[in-house]
Design a protein around this motif. Structure first.
Motif, short mmCIF file in Angstrom:
data_model
loop_
_atom_site.label_atom_id
_atom_site.label_comp_id
_atom_site.label_asym_id
_atom_site.label_seq_id
_atom_site.Cartn_x
_atom_site.Cartn_y
_atom_site.Cartn_z
N ARG A 120 0.86 -1.19 0.00
CA ARG A 120 0.00 0.00 0.00
C ARG A 120 0.88 1.23 0.00
O ARG A 120 1.75 1.38 0.87
CB ARG A 120 -0.93 0.03 1.22
CG ARG A 120 -1.90 1.21 1.19
CD ARG A 120 -2.82 1.23 2.40
NE ARG A 120 -3.76 2.34 2.32
CZ ARG A 120 -4.99 2.26 1.83
NH1 ARG A 120 -5.44 1.10 1.40
NH2 ARG A 120 -5.79 3.32 1.79
N VAL A 176 -2.28 -1.23 -3.52
CA VAL A 176 -3.22 -0.13 -3.35
C VAL A 176 -2.40 1.16 -3.40
O VAL A 176 -1.46 1.33 -2.62
CB VAL A 176 -3.97 -0.24 -2.02
CG1 VAL A 176 -4.86 1.00 -1.81
CG2 VAL A 176 -4.82 -1.50 -1.98
N SER A 216 -3.05 -5.75 -11.21
CA SER A 216 -4.38 -5.16 -10.98
C SER A 216 -4.35 -4.21 -9.78
O SER A 216 -4.93 -4.50 -8.73
CB SER A 216 -5.42 -6.26 -10.78
OG SER A 216 -4.99 -7.17 -9.78
N GLN A 273 -5.11 -1.02 -7.39
CA GLN A 273 -6.24 -0.16 -7.05
C GLN A 273 -5.69 1.25 -6.88
O GLN A 273 -4.83 1.48 -6.01
CB GLN A 273 -6.91 -0.62 -5.76
CG GLN A 273 -7.56 -1.98 -5.84
CD GLN A 273 -8.31 -2.32 -4.57
OE1 GLN A 273 -9.23 -1.61 -4.16
NE2 GLN A 273 -7.91 -3.40 -3.92
N ILE A 285 -6.71 5.00 -6.05
CA ILE A 285 -7.86 5.64 -5.40
C ILE A 285 -7.48 7.03 -4.89
O ILE A 285 -6.42 7.22 -4.27
CB ILE A 285 -8.33 4.78 -4.20
CG1 ILE A 285 -8.60 3.33 -4.63
CG2 ILE A 285 -9.55 5.39 -3.53
CD1 ILE A 285 -8.72 2.36 -3.47
N PRO A 328 -6.25 -2.53 -13.74
CA PRO A 328 -6.42 -1.83 -12.47
C PRO A 328 -7.83 -1.26 -12.31
O PRO A 328 -8.58 -1.15 -13.28
CB PRO A 328 -5.39 -0.69 -12.56
CG PRO A 328 -5.29 -0.43 -14.03
CD PRO A 328 -5.43 -1.76 -14.69
N VAL A 329 -8.16 -0.92 -11.08
CA VAL A 329 -9.39 -0.19 -10.78
C VAL A 329 -8.99 1.23 -10.39
O VAL A 329 -8.20 1.42 -9.46
CB VAL A 329 -10.18 -0.86 -9.65
CG1 VAL A 329 -11.36 0.02 -9.22
CG2 VAL A 329 -10.67 -2.24 -10.08
N LYS A 331 -10.48 4.88 -9.26
CA LYS A 331 -11.69 5.58 -8.83
C LYS A 331 -11.34 6.81 -8.01
O LYS A 331 -10.34 6.84 -7.30
CB LYS A 331 -12.60 4.63 -8.04
CG LYS A 331 -12.01 3.96 -6.83
CD LYS A 331 -13.02 2.99 -6.22
CE LYS A 331 -12.47 2.26 -5.00
NZ LYS A 331 -13.47 1.33 -4.41
#
Length: 268
Positions: A12, A46, A75, A77, A79, A110-111, A113
């Protein structure tokens, strides 16, 4: 991020200001040309509450390069992050897949948002007749990705040339463009950033069309730790607008030091 033959697990990266990275390239060393801020090799970190500013990659992924390693999908994340004035120069290193001013996704899903992408760029001049890919990928370039790659509740503004480009090779019929929700990737809607703040701080003004414009319920905070939502729904982008400022009250109180020099304040 990532080992030669396996991913790093449980990574992270939170609350960092990542700027001035340079992936200038070393001859024969693939990854040194890509991902000037973060190079993610087959891992799923992350990356949250970070600002990527003035990172330049010689080939791809000015801020971040996500590259899948065999069965290990990169993948990430991503954010509550800001991407501002990152760039990819698309230098010809022998690989035709080059681009992504802010992010390059190579078979990676990846996501992304609550992110804000502003004024990222890519060298859109072809180096020759066979230079066909990544020319309009100023924000994101996706190669051989799937619909699992998701972009949600994000803001794209003044990235040029183009914005998001996806190239699907004929050998993979399941390849597709990313899933884009509650995000204007045409860059035609002015986000109306608050002029009181200088880049790379992109807070929204009260009249912004992106205020209260998301249906996501996670995370419940923005890049500065401000709770989401502040009103009826969360705002798009990395910053949540605080419509009702805090009220500061000055009270007359008296305190006394005890024998050890400690002070106890009254609760009210």
């Amino acid at each position: 991020i990532g080992k030669a033959t396996e991913p790093n697990v449980g990574v992270r990266i939170d609350g960092f200001d990542i700027r001035g990275g340079r992936a200038s390239g070393v001859a024969g060393d693939y990854h040194t040309w890509r991902g000037a801020g973060i190079y993610n090799w087959g891992s799923a970190p992350v990356i949250a509450n970070c600002t990527f500013y003035d990172n330049i990659a010689a080939v791809s992924g000015g801020a971040i390069a996500n590259e899948t390693n065999g069965t290990f999908n990169a993948s990430a994340q991503i954010i509550n992050c800001v991407f501002y004035q990152n760039s990819a120069n698309r230098v010809d290193d022998g690989n035709p897949i080059r681009g992504g001013g802010a992010i390059f996704n190579d078979m990676a899903d990846p996501v992304i948002k609550f992110c804000t992408f502003v004024a990222n760029s890519v060298n859109g001049t072809p180096s020759g007749p066979d230079d066909l890919y990544g020319l309009v990928s100023s924000a994101i370039f996706n190669y051989n990705t799937s619909s699992a790659l998701t972009i949600h509740s994000s803001i794209f503004w003044q990235n040029t040339p183009g914005c998001i480009e996806t190239f699907c090779p004929a050998s993979n019929p399941s390849c597709s463009s990313p899933t884009v929700e509650e995000t204007d990737i045409t860059q035609l809607t002015d986000p109306q950033f608050d002029p009181l703040y200088s880049p790379p701080t992109f807070k929204l003004s009260l009249t912004s069309p992106f205020v209260d414009a998301s249906t996501l319920n996670s995370p419940t905070y923005d890049i500065q730790g401000v709770p989401r939502p502040q009103s009826t729904a969360p705002d798009r982008g990395a910053y949540e607008l605080v419509k009702d400022p805090m009220v500061v009250a000055c009270l007359n109180i008296s305190v006394e030091l005890d024998d050890t020099g400690n002070i106890t304040f009254p609760a009210s």
